[in-house]
Every structure is written in C-alpha cells, then in structure tokens.
Write a protein that holds these residues in place. Structure first.
Motif, PDB file in Angstrom:
ATOM      1  N   PHE A  96       0.843  -1.195   0.000  1.00  0.00           N
ATOM      2  CA  PHE A  96       0.000   0.000   0.000  1.00  0.00           C
ATOM      3  C   PHE A  96       0.872   1.236   0.000  1.00  0.00           C
ATOM      4  O   PHE A  96       1.753   1.384   0.849  1.00  0.00           O
ATOM      5  CB  PHE A  96      -0.921   0.026   1.221  1.00  0.00           C
ATOM      6  CG  PHE A  96      -1.758   1.282   1.312  1.00  0.00           C
ATOM      7  CD1 PHE A  96      -2.789   1.493   0.420  1.00  0.00           C
ATOM      8  CD2 PHE A  96      -1.483   2.245   2.264  1.00  0.00           C
ATOM      9  CE1 PHE A  96      -3.549   2.651   0.482  1.00  0.00           C
ATOM     10  CE2 PHE A  96      -2.234   3.411   2.337  1.00  0.00           C
ATOM     11  CZ  PHE A  96      -3.280   3.612   1.433  1.00  0.00           C
ATOM     12  N   ASP A  97       0.655   2.090  -0.995  1.00  0.00           N
ATOM     13  CA  ASP A  97       1.417   3.339  -1.107  1.00  0.00           C
ATOM     14  C   ASP A  97       2.914   3.062  -1.124  1.00  0.00           C
ATOM     15  O   ASP A  97       3.705   3.803  -0.534  1.00  0.00           O
ATOM     16  CB  ASP A  97       1.047   4.280   0.046  1.00  0.00           C
ATOM     17  CG  ASP A  97       1.374   5.741  -0.269  1.00  0.00           C
ATOM     18  OD1 ASP A  97       1.498   6.072  -1.455  1.00  0.00           O
ATOM     19  OD2 ASP A  97       1.503   6.533   0.682  1.00  0.00           O
ATOM     20  N   GLY A  98       3.293   1.970  -1.797  1.00  0.00           N
ATOM     21  CA  GLY A  98       4.694   1.626  -1.947  1.00  0.00           C
ATOM     22  C   GLY A  98       5.329   0.939  -0.766  1.00  0.00           C
ATOM     23  O   GLY A  98       6.524   0.661  -0.777  1.00  0.00           O
ATOM     24  N   ILE A  99       4.531   0.640   0.267  1.00  0.00           N
ATOM     25  CA  ILE A  99       5.073   0.027   1.484  1.00  0.00           C
ATOM     26  C   ILE A  99       4.448  -1.354   1.684  1.00  0.00           C
ATOM     27  O   ILE A  99       3.220  -1.511   1.595  1.00  0.00           O
ATOM     28  CB  ILE A  99       4.784   0.911   2.710  1.00  0.00           C
ATOM     29  CG1 ILE A  99       5.409   2.289   2.533  1.00  0.00           C
ATOM     30  CG2 ILE A  99       5.300   0.256   3.987  1.00  0.00           C
ATOM     31  CD1 ILE A  99       5.048   3.281   3.617  1.00  0.00           C
TER      32      ILE A  99
ATOM     33  N   ASP B  92      -3.042  -1.841  14.470  1.00  0.00           N
ATOM     34  CA  ASP B  92      -3.236  -0.563  13.781  1.00  0.00           C
ATOM     35  C   ASP B  92      -2.716  -0.620  12.349  1.00  0.00           C
ATOM     36  O   ASP B  92      -2.092   0.324  11.845  1.00  0.00           O
ATOM     37  CB  ASP B  92      -2.572   0.594  14.542  1.00  0.00           C
ATOM     38  CG  ASP B  92      -3.312   0.923  15.822  1.00  0.00           C
ATOM     39  OD1 ASP B  92      -4.547   0.723  15.874  1.00  0.00           O
ATOM     40  OD2 ASP B  92      -2.666   1.382  16.785  1.00  0.00           O
ATOM     41  N   HIS B  93      -3.014  -1.703  11.695  1.00  0.00           N
ATOM     42  CA  HIS B  93      -2.620  -1.895  10.304  1.00  0.00           C
ATOM     43  C   HIS B  93      -3.241  -0.802   9.438  1.00  0.00           C
ATOM     44  O   HIS B  93      -4.399  -0.441   9.613  1.00  0.00           O
ATOM     45  CB  HIS B  93      -3.094  -3.273   9.834  1.00  0.00           C
ATOM     46  CG  HIS B  93      -2.553  -3.682   8.509  1.00  0.00           C
ATOM     47  ND1 HIS B  93      -3.192  -3.386   7.325  1.00  0.00           N
ATOM     48  CD2 HIS B  93      -1.424  -4.363   8.170  1.00  0.00           C
ATOM     49  CE1 HIS B  93      -2.489  -3.872   6.313  1.00  0.00           C
ATOM     50  NE2 HIS B  93      -1.420  -4.465   6.798  1.00  0.00           N
ATOM     51  N   ILE B  94      -2.485  -0.290   8.480  1.00  0.00           N
ATOM     52  CA  ILE B  94      -2.943   0.851   7.697  1.00  0.00           C
ATOM     53  C   ILE B  94      -4.163   0.531   6.836  1.00  0.00           C
ATOM     54  O   ILE B  94      -4.946   1.413   6.478  1.00  0.00           O
ATOM     55  CB  ILE B  94      -1.794   1.404   6.816  1.00  0.00           C
ATOM     56  CG1 ILE B  94      -2.158   2.780   6.271  1.00  0.00           C
ATOM     57  CG2 ILE B  94      -1.446   0.432   5.700  1.00  0.00           C
ATOM     58  CD1 ILE B  94      -1.017   3.529   5.658  1.00  0.00           C
ATOM     59  N   ARG B  95      -4.379  -0.753   6.488  1.00  0.00           N
ATOM     60  CA  ARG B  95      -5.572  -1.149   5.734  1.00  0.00           C
ATOM     61  C   ARG B  95      -6.587  -1.884   6.609  1.00  0.00           C
ATOM     62  O   ARG B  95      -7.487  -2.546   6.117  1.00  0.00           O
ATOM     63  CB  ARG B  95      -5.199  -2.047   4.545  1.00  0.00           C
ATOM     64  CG  ARG B  95      -4.297  -1.415   3.507  1.00  0.00           C
ATOM     65  CD  ARG B  95      -4.801  -0.108   2.949  1.00  0.00           C
ATOM     66  NE  ARG B  95      -6.148  -0.126   2.438  1.00  0.00           N
ATOM     67  CZ  ARG B  95      -6.480  -0.427   1.171  1.00  0.00           C
ATOM     68  NH1 ARG B  95      -5.546  -0.758   0.318  1.00  0.00           N
ATOM     69  NH2 ARG B  95      -7.729  -0.372   0.781  1.00  0.00           N
ATOM     70  N   MET B  96      -6.422  -1.785   7.925  1.00  0.00           N
ATOM     71  CA  MET B  96      -7.330  -2.394   8.895  1.00  0.00           C
ATOM     72  C   MET B  96      -7.411  -3.915   8.768  1.00  0.00           C
ATOM     73  O   MET B  96      -8.399  -4.536   9.153  1.00  0.00           O
ATOM     74  CB  MET B  96      -8.742  -1.800   8.783  1.00  0.00           C
ATOM     75  CG  MET B  96      -8.817  -0.386   9.318  1.00  0.00           C
ATOM     76  SD  MET B  96     -10.503   0.135   9.699  1.00  0.00           S
ATOM     77  CE  MET B  96     -10.157   1.530  10.781  1.00  0.00           C
ATOM     78  N   ASN B  97      -6.354  -4.535   8.251  1.00  0.00           N
ATOM     79  CA  ASN B  97      -6.347  -5.991   8.177  1.00  0.00           C
ATOM     80  C   ASN B  97      -6.350  -6.632   9.552  1.00  0.00           C
ATOM     81  O   ASN B  97      -6.821  -7.757   9.724  1.00  0.00           O
ATOM     82  CB  ASN B  97      -5.136  -6.479   7.373  1.00  0.00           C
ATOM     83  CG  ASN B  97      -5.297  -6.238   5.881  1.00  0.00           C
ATOM     84  OD1 ASN B  97      -6.412  -6.079   5.388  1.00  0.00           O
ATOM     85  ND2 ASN B  97      -4.189  -6.185   5.168  1.00  0.00           N
ATOM     86  N   ASP B  98      -5.803  -5.937  10.553  1.00  0.00           N
ATOM     87  CA  ASP B  98      -5.833  -6.480  11.918  1.00  0.00           C
ATOM     88  C   ASP B  98      -7.274  -6.603  12.410  1.00  0.00           C
ATOM     89  O   ASP B  98      -7.665  -7.633  12.979  1.00  0.00           O
ATOM     90  CB  ASP B  98      -5.009  -5.609  12.863  1.00  0.00           C
ATOM     91  CG  ASP B  98      -5.445  -4.151  12.881  1.00  0.00           C
ATOM     92  OD1 ASP B  98      -5.980  -3.658  11.870  1.00  0.00           O
ATOM     93  OD2 ASP B  98      -5.245  -3.484  13.927  1.00  0.00           O
TER      94      ASP B  98
END
Length: 386
Positions: A17-20, A228-234
């Motif tokens: 996501f966003d290169g990361i 606190d995963h940036i794509r809310m996968n947690d």
C-alpha cells in the motif's frame, strides 16, 4: 499445465500500500466478492439529496451527530499540498463533488463518501492536532502559509458558507445493499477495502471490541506487531475469528458470502441485547488465549505459509489466521505444548504436499468448499499426536 510441485512452491505475494509492504499476503477471495443479495429490489434503495453549509456540517461533526469514523487512520493520509488545494478550491468557489452520508436508526450520520475531504476541512477550519497551514497553492499566493485564523474575515466567511451537496442513505436500506452502495460510490484516490467499509458502517461498540482484541500483547506477538494496520487488516482478522467462533462454519456454508457473513457479525457485536457484555468478555478472553496458543506452536511463523522447504518468513495469510485461531481455541495450552512437534510437522507437511489445501488458503478463499476444507485440515493437524 502447471505441476503440483510448481504450484506448491509458487512465491507468496505480499500486499503493498502506497509503496510500502503491509506484512499481509494478497488474498483472492474469489467470485463471492460483492455477491450480496442481488438483484436488488430498487424500492430498498432510499437516498435523499440536500444542501448544507460547511459550517453546519462541521457543527454536526463537533456535536457528534456526524461521525468521521474514529480510528480510521487512512482517512487522514492526504499530503499537505492536496489538503491545501482542497481549501483553495473553496476559496475560488469551485463546487466540490457530492458527499454521501448514511443515517442509522438512532438518527446519527456516517460518512460514506467524502471522509478525506471532510476530515481535511474540519482540521483546517476547526483546528486541533491535525490543523495545518496552507502550502503549494496554485492561484491564491497571498494565502501561502496561512492558518484559517490568518485568513481575511471575508475568506473565512466564504469557506464557512460554502454549500455542499449531500446524498443521505435512509436507515431502512438493508445493510447488504448499503455495503454495496459504499463500494459503488467510493471515489477516493484509493478505494476503501471491505473492512474499511464495514468500519465506516459500524457503531462504536463493535469498533471498540475489535480494537481491544487487536491491541493486546498476545495479538501483537503472534502477528509481529500488526496492530493498527494501515488497511485495517488487523480488525478484519479479529472479525473473521469472531464470525467463525460465534456463528460457526456451518452457518457460513449455508450462505457462503464472506461480506454478508462479516456484516452480520459486525451487527451482532453492535447489539448488546443479542451479545451481552459477558459474552464479549468471553470472546475477548478466548481470542487472547488463541493468540498465545498459535504463537506457542508456530512462533514467528504464526499464521504464515511455512512448508518444509522454506526457511524464510512469509507474510500473514488471512485464511490461515481464521482457521488456526479457531482450531486451537478449545485445546489446553499444556496439551498443545506437549504435542507441539507433531502438530507443527503435520501442518508443515500439509503446506508442502496438499495442493488442495494450498489452494484453499490462496485463491477463491471464500468458496464454501475451500473454507470447509481448510477448517477441517486445521482441525486434523491440531489433533496430531492424540
């Protein structure tokens, strides 16, 4: 035709996501993606349109009657130049695209489309920790570096009086239909994923439960700090465990649509009359224990593909997460520790030789046959050595 050996040794693809790199494997959920109760009955879709001043909308945000999806971190990832150009558009009186709100049964509103824009405008006008000064303006160079309070009074008034077109989805619209509306109308630079949409649709209770489940030492250790995963996968992983733990695999098999299954679970978590606090406490306790048990068995390879020939650590696989967290839940920690070697070897052998199993955790993962196969396989492997 690809051989079984080639399929078994195919590289694991990590989501970016966003290169990361996100630490989570890309998932192909299959044809059930978006397959919610179609075709719609057009009479189920009720949307009204109105015009509101920005001041009125910001007041609703401050009062709490319009919610900007708390904990939704990605809603604030716009760069400063993007935020500044949005404010400049208002100053230049350029109309903004329409916003979409969803009204719930209690009369509160949730932002369906326009979360980043409203978050940006609220931060600029009302200040707070996300306040910012304008930068990178294209036309109004005199406003470069200005906070809202620095602007001339007539410019402040122009921003506050800007009329925004808002489409409001009526609360009588069925949840599945509302979910699909979210997916259709989301116009952000990066479309919301399924869990981000569920987060925007849900209430504080379910959000709080999923947040507590993923903000534990046990979850952080088992997932290598995925909290606190940036794509809310947690949150999605905790929700999947909750769905299969509370509703059971048989209910999924009867209606094998992952979106519907997880929406029903979210509604269940939001309803204290159906799932009282004592049941929530038991759920959270079981989840924490499951995280400890899986980590005891697999260590840094928990919830990751780990065939016999592999020495590296793969990204987390969501299908493995839901199956193994459920599979170990009813076993005592001491029992698993005693049989650890047999269990781990059985699981690794399966990931090495069982192509059907690998398919079930890699592609078309929402297919009822593949869901059933991987849950049965995990149950067999966790029973190894008995």
């Amino acid at each position: 035709m690809e051989s079984d050996e080639a399929r078994a040794s195919a590289p694991v693809v990590e989501d970016v996501f966003d290169g990361i790199a996100t630490g989570v494997e890309v998932e192909d959920i299959g044809e059930s993606e978006g397959a919610i109760e179609r075709p719609w009955n057009p009479e189920q879709i009720r949307v009204s349109t109105g015009s509101f001043s920005l001041r009125n909308i910001l007041d609703q945000i401050d009062e709490g009657s319009l919610e900007l999806a708390p904990d939704f971190q990605r809603g604030r990832v716009w760069k400063l130049d993007q935020k500044s150009l949005l404010v400049e558009s208002l100053l230049l009186q350029i109309p903004l695209p329409a916003f979409y709100f969803a009204e719930d049964a209690e009369g509160a509103f949730h932002v369906v489309d326009g979360l980043q824009r409203l978050s940006t405008l609220h931060s600029f006008v009302r200040g707070g920790k996300h306040s910012f000064a304008l930068r990178g303006l294209e036309y109004l160079k005199d406003a470069e570096g200005a906070l809202f309070s620095d602007l001339a009074v007539q410019w402040q008034r122009r921003i506050n009086n800007t009329q925004l077109i808002v489409n409001v989805i009526d609360p009588t619209t069925p949840p599945g239909v509302m979910y699909d509306i979210f997916k259709r109308i989301n116009t952000g630079g990066t479309p919301l994923n399924a869990q981000e949409i569920r987060h925007c649709m849900s209430k504080d209770r379910s959000r709080g439960i999923l947040k507590r489940m993923t903000h534990t030492r046990e979850f952080s250790k088992a997932t290598n700090a995925l909290t606190d995963h940036i794509r809310m996968n947690d949150r999605e992983m905790a929700l999947r465990f909750t769905a299969f733990w509370l509703l059971g695999i048989d209910e999924y098999i009867e209606n094998p649509v992952m979106e519907s299954f997880l929406i029903r679970t979210t509604q269940l978590l939001d309803n204290p009359s159906v799932l009282p606090d004592v049941s929530v406490d038991a759920l959270e306790k079981t989840f924490r224990a499951a995280m400890r048990k899986v980590y005891l068995l697999f260590g840094e390879h928990s919830f990751r593909k780990w065939p016999n020939y592999s020495t590296s650590r793969s990204p987390i696989n969501r299908a493995l997460f839901e199956t193994w967290s459920v599979a170990v839940a009813d076993y005592a920690l001491g029992d698993l520790e005693h049989r650890k070697e047999q269990i781990v070897q059985a699981a690794r052998d399966r990931m090495t030789r069982d192509i059907t199993y690998l398919d079930s955790i890699t592609s078309s993962t929402a297919d009822r046959r593949r869901v059933s196969y991987r849950f049965n396989a995990a149950a067999e492997d966790v029973a190894a050595g008995l």
